[in-house]
Scaffold this motif. Sequence first.
Motif, short mmCIF file in Angstrom:
data_model
loop_
_atom_site.label_atom_id
_atom_site.label_comp_id
_atom_site.label_asym_id
_atom_site.label_seq_id
_atom_site.Cartn_x
_atom_site.Cartn_y
_atom_site.Cartn_z
N ASN A 1 -25.66 1.74 58.76
CA ASN A 1 -24.46 1.48 59.59
C ASN A 1 -23.09 1.20 58.48
O ASN A 1 -22.16 1.23 58.91
N TYR A 2 -23.57 0.51 57.43
CA TYR A 2 -22.44 0.44 56.37
C TYR A 2 -22.23 1.34 55.01
O TYR A 2 -21.04 1.83 54.90
N LEU B 1 -23.96 4.09 48.61
CA LEU B 1 -24.43 2.67 48.05
C LEU B 1 -23.93 2.45 46.57
O LEU B 1 -23.86 1.28 46.14
N PHE B 2 -24.14 3.61 45.79
CA PHE B 2 -23.79 3.47 44.48
C PHE B 2 -22.18 3.72 44.05
O PHE B 2 -21.79 2.97 43.18
N ASN C 1 -32.96 -7.71 52.47
CA ASN C 1 -33.33 -8.40 53.44
C ASN C 1 -32.47 -8.05 54.82
O ASN C 1 -32.35 -8.90 55.62
N VAL C 2 -32.40 -6.62 55.21
CA VAL C 2 -31.94 -6.03 56.20
C VAL C 2 -32.62 -4.93 56.70
O VAL C 2 -33.32 -4.39 55.81
N SER C 3 -32.21 -4.36 57.72
CA SER C 3 -32.97 -3.40 58.21
C SER C 3 -32.28 -1.90 57.55
O SER C 3 -31.34 -2.02 57.17
N VAL C 4 -33.19 -0.95 57.62
CA VAL C 4 -32.59 0.51 57.19
C VAL C 4 -31.31 0.96 58.13
O VAL C 4 -30.42 1.30 57.38
N ARG D 1 -14.80 -10.84 57.94
CA ARG D 1 -15.17 -11.24 56.44
C ARG D 1 -16.64 -11.21 56.42
O ARG D 1 -17.02 -10.82 55.08
N LYS D 2 -17.42 -11.50 57.43
CA LYS D 2 -18.79 -11.48 57.30
C LYS D 2 -19.33 -10.04 56.99
O LYS D 2 -20.35 -9.90 56.30
N LYS D 3 -18.87 -9.14 57.69
CA LYS D 3 -19.12 -7.77 57.50
C LYS D 3 -18.94 -7.13 56.14
O LYS D 3 -19.68 -6.52 55.62
#
Length: 213
Positions: A51-52, A59-60, A43-46, A8-10
Amino acid sequence: MAEGLRERKKRQTRQYISDVATGLFLERGFDAVTVAEVADAANVSVNTVYNYFPAKEDLFLDRSQGVVDRLARWVRGRNPGESAAAAVLRELREETEAVSPRLGLMAGYARFMHVIHEAPALRSRLWAIAQEVLDNLEEALREETGAPDDDPLPGLVAGQINWIHQTVMSVIGRKMMAGRDPGEVSREVLVLLDDMEDLLSEKVLNYAVRAAQ
């Protein structure tokens, strides 16, 4: 099975990154926004972004999987006594009558489409998605009818059915980009679906009829 806390967090993180990216793309355009800027805004790393989402286009167009298997899913879920083409026509009519956002019948879709049209990379990805839709549909028809690999008919019928879907999506996109009301576009597309069904041959309309139970 119940979704675990980790899963769920992912999922939530993935959705948050996509939402942030989409907001930036809609505001500034796809090519004007970098993955690094998306990462900073989320507010995450590149590396986390990649990774996602293996590619910036993901992304779009993060919900493309639901489109890729849409026609194949409809065909596999057709009712007893219903053909493949009839199932797709029924599903499209139901979505259109419901003024479904899944077809782009919603406020804000015009800007979404403008972003795509302004970005060659997104247009290229859409073409690739359309090809996946067709390939998955042909595979479903071949499996559902038991047609051998050298039988051209599943591919020919898939092309006809896919034409219906592609035309509907294209027409909706153009009309929404022109600032039309979703409800009005819905009514016009229902008429268009009737016209397209009239153009299909009996062979296509009666292909892959599911046996009555």
